[in-house]
Design a protein around this motif. Structure first.
Motif, PDB file in Angstrom:
ATOM      1  N   GLY A 127      45.227  41.834  40.433  1.00 44.14           N
ATOM      2  CA  GLY A 127      44.882  42.304  39.094  1.00 44.14           C
ATOM      3  C   GLY A 127      46.117  42.478  38.230  1.00 44.14           C
ATOM      4  O   GLY A 127      46.135  42.091  37.054  1.00 44.14           O
ATOM      5  N   ALA A 128      47.182  43.032  38.813  1.00 43.99           N
ATOM      6  CA  ALA A 128      48.415  43.269  38.061  1.00 43.99           C
ATOM      7  C   ALA A 128      49.060  41.932  37.674  1.00 43.99           C
ATOM      8  O   ALA A 128      49.541  41.760  36.545  1.00 43.99           O
ATOM      9  CB  ALA A 128      49.380  44.122  38.876  1.00 43.99           C
ATOM     10  N   THR A 130      47.482  39.103  37.295  1.00 49.23           N
ATOM     11  CA  THR A 130      46.611  38.535  36.265  1.00 49.23           C
ATOM     12  C   THR A 130      46.973  39.090  34.889  1.00 49.23           C
ATOM     13  O   THR A 130      47.012  38.356  33.901  1.00 49.23           O
ATOM     14  CB  THR A 130      45.132  38.843  36.591  1.00 49.23           C
ATOM     15  N   MET A 131      47.264  40.391  34.830  1.00 47.14           N
ATOM     16  CA  MET A 131      47.657  40.999  33.547  1.00 47.14           C
ATOM     17  C   MET A 131      48.963  40.396  33.048  1.00 47.14           C
ATOM     18  O   MET A 131      49.098  40.070  31.873  1.00 47.14           O
ATOM     19  CB  MET A 131      47.821  42.524  33.698  1.00 47.14           C
ATOM     20  N   PHE A 134      48.047  36.549  32.108  1.00 46.13           N
ATOM     21  CA  PHE A 134      47.118  36.278  31.021  1.00 46.13           C
ATOM     22  C   PHE A 134      47.331  37.147  29.783  1.00 46.13           C
ATOM     23  O   PHE A 134      46.992  36.743  28.685  1.00 46.13           O
ATOM     24  CB  PHE A 134      45.664  36.406  31.508  1.00 46.13           C
ATOM     25  N   ARG A 135      47.909  38.344  29.952  1.00 40.88           N
ATOM     26  CA  ARG A 135      48.158  39.162  28.766  1.00 40.88           C
ATOM     27  C   ARG A 135      49.560  38.926  28.226  1.00 40.88           C
ATOM     28  O   ARG A 135      49.744  38.634  27.058  1.00 40.88           O
ATOM     29  CB  ARG A 135      47.947  40.656  29.065  1.00 40.88           C
ATOM     30  N   HIS A 136      50.559  38.997  29.114  1.00 42.05           N
ATOM     31  CA  HIS A 136      51.935  38.965  28.615  1.00 42.05           C
ATOM     32  C   HIS A 136      52.526  37.573  28.521  1.00 42.05           C
ATOM     33  O   HIS A 136      53.425  37.337  27.721  1.00 42.05           O
ATOM     34  CB  HIS A 136      52.820  39.871  29.483  1.00 42.05           C
ATOM     35  N   ILE A 141      44.248  37.661  27.028  1.00 40.54           N
ATOM     36  CA  ILE A 141      43.381  38.847  27.166  1.00 40.54           C
ATOM     37  C   ILE A 141      44.058  40.094  26.603  1.00 40.54           C
ATOM     38  O   ILE A 141      45.245  40.132  26.414  1.00 40.54           O
ATOM     39  CB  ILE A 141      42.967  39.110  28.639  1.00 40.54           C
TER      40      ILE A 141
ATOM     41  N   LEU B  32      46.146  48.387  35.404  1.00 43.73           N
ATOM     42  CA  LEU B  32      46.692  47.187  36.050  1.00 43.73           C
ATOM     43  C   LEU B  32      47.889  46.632  35.280  1.00 43.73           C
ATOM     44  O   LEU B  32      48.680  45.864  35.818  1.00 43.73           O
ATOM     45  CB  LEU B  32      45.601  46.103  36.141  1.00 43.73           C
ATOM     46  N   GLY B  91      40.409  40.656  42.614  1.00 47.44           N
ATOM     47  CA  GLY B  91      41.441  41.268  41.761  1.00 47.44           C
ATOM     48  C   GLY B  91      41.671  40.482  40.482  1.00 47.44           C
ATOM     49  O   GLY B  91      41.882  41.070  39.410  1.00 47.44           O
TER      50      GLY B  91
END
Lengths: 141, 143
Positions: A127-128, A130-131, A134-136, A141, B32, B91
């Motif tokens: 999950g981390a 993915t952040m 996809f976010r940074h 997202i 997260l 995840g």
């Protein structure tokens, strides 16, 4: 912010008590993906009533709390492609791994289950990452 | 009795998820998001939930479930690749939109069409899972 961690702790205690009732009362592990999954793939058919009762409680109580000032904002993305991909990943992943945040996380870690701890480390890491991706990096997202 | 206890437990679970803020995907993604505006709430939720649950496991050592039967035994501690691959997939989905199975059910009543779409895809994923699992097993045998 100070109130948020307090509400988190109180809500968390309630989640743990819910798991305690399901375990000490019905002798079952309170895992959301297992309860939903069992209804869909038909494993342990005899348990469908108690699973449906559990899910009815999960759906109803939040609705009763909303008029009392509970946070009804989900801030969920409205991007259908993301929602479908994420839903498929969560559905397949939790069943292949045999558990999610409630089963592996809450119920597994609390009995020091190695599988629960390993699963939790991997889904949090995934999950981390993915952040980050996809976010940074991609800014999607 | 089973069904009443199931409903009570589910109600407490749903209430706990909303009170703790776990139905708010921004808080979950915020937790997260270690390299962004990190939100510590989820750690308090997990910590809070593990305390009563650990006591329950301890109590379960010396009794049987209220409705009879026996407690679930600790699963074989095998750390197969299904556990790892499945958890990584889960995840990724969890990070993408900030929803996991518990909170998406808890927000059925107020999450709107987007939550409905997610939960439909999740159910499709659950239905596909035995197939995926079988393919994983086959590819292991082939090695």
């Amino acid at each position: 912010m100070e109130q948020e961690w307090f509400m988190g702790l109180m809500g968390g205690l309630l989640i743990g008590l819910a798991g305690a009732v399901y375990l000490l009362g019905n002798g079952r592990i309170m895992g959301a993906s297992g309860i939903i999954g069992g209804l869909i793939d038909g494993s342990e058919r005899a348990a469908w009533k108690e699973r449906m009762s559990f899910l009815a409680g999960v759906i109803l109580l939040p609705l009763l709390l909303l008029p009392l000032g509970a946070n009804g904002e989900t801030n969920l993305t409205q991007n259908p492609v993301l929602l479908i991909i994420a839903g498929l990943l969560v559905g397949i992943g939790t069943r292949v791994a045999n558990g999610c945040t409630s089963g592996h996380g809450v119920c597994g870690i609390s009995r020091l289950s190695l599988r629960g701890i390993v699963a939790t480390v991997f889904y949090i890491l995934a999950g981390a990452i993915t952040m980050v991706l996809f976010r940074h990096t991609l800014g999607w997202i | 009795m089973r069904n009443i206890l199931g409903f009570i437990s589910g109600g407490m679970f749903g209430a706990g998820l909303v009170i703790s803020g776990m139905t708010d995907t921004e808080k979950v993604q915020g937790w997260l998001d270690v390299f962004g505006a990190w939100d510590p709430t989820l750690a308090f939720v997990m910590g809070g939930a593990i305390i009563p649950m650990a006591i329950a496991w301890h109590l379960s050592k010396r009794r049987t479930p209220l409705v009879g039967g026996s407690f679930p035994t600790l699963a074989d501690p095998k750390l197969g690749r299904n556990l790892v691959l499945g958890s990584v997939m889960f995840g990724m989905g969890w990070g993408l939109v900030g929803l996991c199975p518990g909170p998406t059910v808890a927000s059925i009543g107020f999450g709107g069409w987007a939550n409905g779409l997610f939960i439909s895809a999740m159910i499709a994923g659950i239905a596909l899972a035995p197939n995926v699992r079988q393919r994983l097993d086959v590819s292991v045998d082939a090695q």
